[in-house]
Structures are given as structure tokens and as C-alpha cells.
Design an enzyme around this catalytic site. Structure first.
Site, PDB file in Angstrom:
ATOM      1  N   ASP A  56     -37.038  69.213  43.353  1.00 51.45           N
ATOM      2  CA  ASP A  56     -38.412  69.178  43.853  1.00 51.45           C
ATOM      3  C   ASP A  56     -38.542  69.999  45.128  1.00 51.45           C
ATOM      4  O   ASP A  56     -37.605  70.030  45.933  1.00 51.45           O
ATOM      5  CB  ASP A  56     -38.817  67.735  44.167  1.00 51.45           C
ATOM      6  CG  ASP A  56     -39.376  67.040  42.934  1.00 51.45           C
ATOM      7  OD1 ASP A  56     -39.171  67.568  41.823  1.00 51.45           O
ATOM      8  OD2 ASP A  56     -39.994  65.982  43.085  1.00 51.45           O
ATOM      9  N   ASP A  57     -39.726  70.580  45.281  1.00 50.96           N
ATOM     10  CA  ASP A  57     -40.167  71.265  46.509  1.00 50.96           C
ATOM     11  C   ASP A  57     -39.630  72.711  46.594  1.00 50.96           C
ATOM     12  O   ASP A  57     -38.849  73.129  45.775  1.00 50.96           O
ATOM     13  CB  ASP A  57     -39.792  70.483  47.776  1.00 50.96           C
ATOM     14  CG  ASP A  57     -40.191  69.012  47.684  1.00 50.96           C
ATOM     15  OD1 ASP A  57     -41.112  68.698  46.922  1.00 50.96           O
ATOM     16  OD2 ASP A  57     -39.567  68.191  48.368  1.00 50.96           O
ATOM     17  N   HIS A  74     -45.703  71.473  41.262  1.00 54.51           N
ATOM     18  CA  HIS A  74     -45.550  70.289  42.121  1.00 54.51           C
ATOM     19  C   HIS A  74     -46.725  70.224  43.110  1.00 54.51           C
ATOM     20  O   HIS A  74     -46.580  69.718  44.210  1.00 54.51           O
ATOM     21  CB  HIS A  74     -44.207  70.391  42.840  1.00 54.51           C
ATOM     22  CG  HIS A  74     -43.698  69.106  43.426  1.00 54.51           C
ATOM     23  ND1 HIS A  74     -43.835  67.872  42.829  1.00 54.51           N
ATOM     24  CD2 HIS A  74     -43.018  68.858  44.582  1.00 54.51           C
ATOM     25  CE1 HIS A  74     -43.287  66.950  43.588  1.00 54.51           C
ATOM     26  NE2 HIS A  74     -42.786  67.510  44.666  1.00 54.51           N
ATOM     27  N   HIS A 127     -48.676  69.495  48.304  1.00 53.94           N
ATOM     28  CA  HIS A 127     -47.737  68.376  48.324  1.00 53.94           C
ATOM     29  C   HIS A 127     -48.314  67.143  49.020  1.00 53.94           C
ATOM     30  O   HIS A 127     -47.604  66.371  49.647  1.00 53.94           O
ATOM     31  CB  HIS A 127     -46.406  68.779  48.982  1.00 53.94           C
ATOM     32  CG  HIS A 127     -45.257  67.916  48.558  1.00 53.94           C
ATOM     33  ND1 HIS A 127     -44.814  66.854  49.317  1.00 53.94           N
ATOM     34  CD2 HIS A 127     -44.467  67.943  47.472  1.00 53.94           C
ATOM     35  CE1 HIS A 127     -43.790  66.275  48.702  1.00 53.94           C
ATOM     36  NE2 HIS A 127     -43.569  66.917  47.570  1.00 53.94           N
ATOM     37  N   HIS A 170     -33.237  66.957  45.937  1.00 53.47           N
ATOM     38  CA  HIS A 170     -34.067  67.678  46.931  1.00 53.47           C
ATOM     39  C   HIS A 170     -33.209  68.609  47.790  1.00 53.47           C
ATOM     40  O   HIS A 170     -32.985  68.320  48.963  1.00 53.47           O
ATOM     41  CB  HIS A 170     -34.748  66.688  47.878  1.00 53.47           C
ATOM     42  CG  HIS A 170     -35.695  65.742  47.228  1.00 53.47           C
ATOM     43  ND1 HIS A 170     -35.307  64.555  46.677  1.00 53.47           N
ATOM     44  CD2 HIS A 170     -37.024  65.822  47.041  1.00 53.47           C
ATOM     45  CE1 HIS A 170     -36.364  63.930  46.176  1.00 53.47           C
ATOM     46  NE2 HIS A 170     -37.424  64.679  46.383  1.00 53.47           N
TER      47      HIS A 170
HETATM   48 ZN   LIG Z   1     -41.862  66.760  46.432  1.00 51.46          ZN
END
Ligand SMILES: [Zn+2]
Length: 234
Positions: free
Chosen positions: A53-54, A103, A107, A196
Site C-alpha cells: 500500500d501507498d 488507493h 489517502h 507498507h
Molecule cells: Zn494506505
């Protein structure tokens, strides 16, 4: 007077019950009011999807090099505003043949937001993902896994898949060794692992990822993208 108090009591109780249900619904990994949501796949095959993610950030090269070493394809849920900051890194992910997911743009928690806000968050990020040369329609993962009504409703209306996860080592542990052991103990065929690595400046997360790759490969698992994993759904 007594009756009034009882009525107030009942109303308060109902409000609490409603708030609790909404909270559970917002955080549920495998249930939402509208449309498909996937936290894992039911299969006997030893397949697993690794998801990040991210980002993208300047960590992208190191992550891609690690995946290349292990000949593994993963799925990256990218943030629109991070793609704007690091378009070259985003392109490298696409060129390396990994799956890319949406995503959202900013955010933020996609809860109690207007339909136009949600639409903009998804569509702006879709356009950024298309601009780096990624051809497919991206699957979507809500920030923090949180969604209530508007977000799933938009995705359902546009026939988009919501992807969550069933293993989240970063939530429970900080040391690489502990994260690896947690995954080893809880892995099941068809699992989706969330990691992450994008904002980690200690390399602890890269060590955790490498340990998870090695451990699961030793146990006979094959790493697949989310799209490939969904083909195993019984
Ligand atoms: Zn995230």
C-alpha cells in the site's frame, strides 16, 4: 416521567447499537453493503498475493529489485498524489509487470464523504495510473481499509473490485522477525498479505518482505498478483 426516561434509555441504546454496527461495517475486511470485496480466496492451491500500500516513493527501486531477485510479481496500491510526485517510480512498477491498484488520490478515510469527492478520488487516480502506461482498470483498496456506504456504492455502480487483505503483519508487529513468524503461522492458501514498505527508512520492512518471500517459497507457496489469485476462487 418514568416512561419518558425508559424511552430515552431505549433510544440511546439503539443509537449505540447503530454506531457499533456502522463501526464494524466500516472496518470489515470481507463485507460491504454494495459490490464485490475480497480479503482472500478459498482454494486448496498454495498461492498467495503480496500487496503493497501507498507510494510510489524513492523506496520503489529497492522493492522492485527484491521482487526481481525472487522472480515474484506483486500488487501495488498506489496513491494518486504520490504518482504525481514520483511518476518515474510509478512507471517502473508498471514496466516490471506488477499489478497496480487504485488507493485513492489523497489517502483520506473514504467515510462520510460526498459522492463527488469519492468519484474524484478514484477517477483522478485512474487517470494518473493510465498516464504511466498501465492499461488495465485498476482494482481499488480504500485507505485504512475503511468504507461505509458511498465508497462501495460508487465502486459497485462502476463494477470495480474492492480488495482488502487477511494478513497484516505491520499492524501487530514492528520487528522483521516477528512479522515473518506471524505470516508463517497464519498463512493459508489464497491469502492476501498487506505490507507498507514505501515510507520505511530503516529497511526493516524490506527485511520482513524478504523473509516472508523466502519462508513461503520454502513452504511451497507461489506468489501471484491479485488478478491471478482471483482465478483460483472456487
Ligand atoms: Zn494506505
Amino acid at each position: 416521567m418514568k416512561r419518558k426516561l425508559i424511552t430515552i434509555g431505549i433510544v440511546l441504546l439503539l443509537m449505540c447499537a447503530f454506531a457499533f454496527s456502522a463501526y464494524k461495517l466500516m472496518n470489515a475486511r470481507n463485507y460491504q453493503l454494495f459490490g464485490n470485496i475480497t480479503s482472500h480466496v478459498d482454494t486448496q492451491e498454495k498461492v498467495v498475493a503480496l500487496t503493497f500500500d501507498d507510494g510510489p516513493t524513492d523506496k520503489t527501486d529497492a522493492i522492485l529489485a527484491l521482487l526481481e531477485d525472487y522472480q515474484v510479481k506483486a500488487t501495488f496500491f498506489l496513491i494518486g498524489q504520490d504518482i504525481e510526485k514520483h511518476p518515474e517510480e510509478a512507471k517502473k512498477i508498471a514496466v516490471a509487470g506488477h499489478q497496480i491498484g487504485n488507493h485513492t488520490y489523497s489517502h483520506k478515510r473514504m467515510v462520510l464523504k460526498s459522492p463527488s469527492f469519492i468519484k474524484n478520488e478514484i477517477e483522478k487516480t485512474d487517470a494518473l495510473i493510465a498516464s504511466i502506461g498501465y492499461q488495465q482498470t485498476p482494482f481499488v483498496r480504500p485507505p485504512y481499509g475503511k468504507k461505509l456506504i458511498g465508497f462501495p456504492h460508487y465502486l459497485h455502480k462502476h463494477q470495480r473490485e474492492t480488495i482488502t487483505w487477511n494478513l497484516e503483519p505491520d499492524t501487530f508487529f514492528t520487528k522483521a522477525e516477528e512479522k515473518i513468524n506471524y505470516v508463517k503461522e497464519n498463512i493459508q492458501p489464497g491469502s492476501i498479505i498487506l505490507m507498507h514498505p514505501m515510507y520505511d527508512h530503516t529497511d526493516n520492512e524490506l527485511q520482513a518482505i524478504e523473509g516472508i518471500l523466502q519462508t513461503l517459497i520454502d513452504e511451497g507457496y507461489t506468489f501471484v498478483t491479485i488478478e491471478e489469485l482471483l482465478q483460483y476462487q472456487k
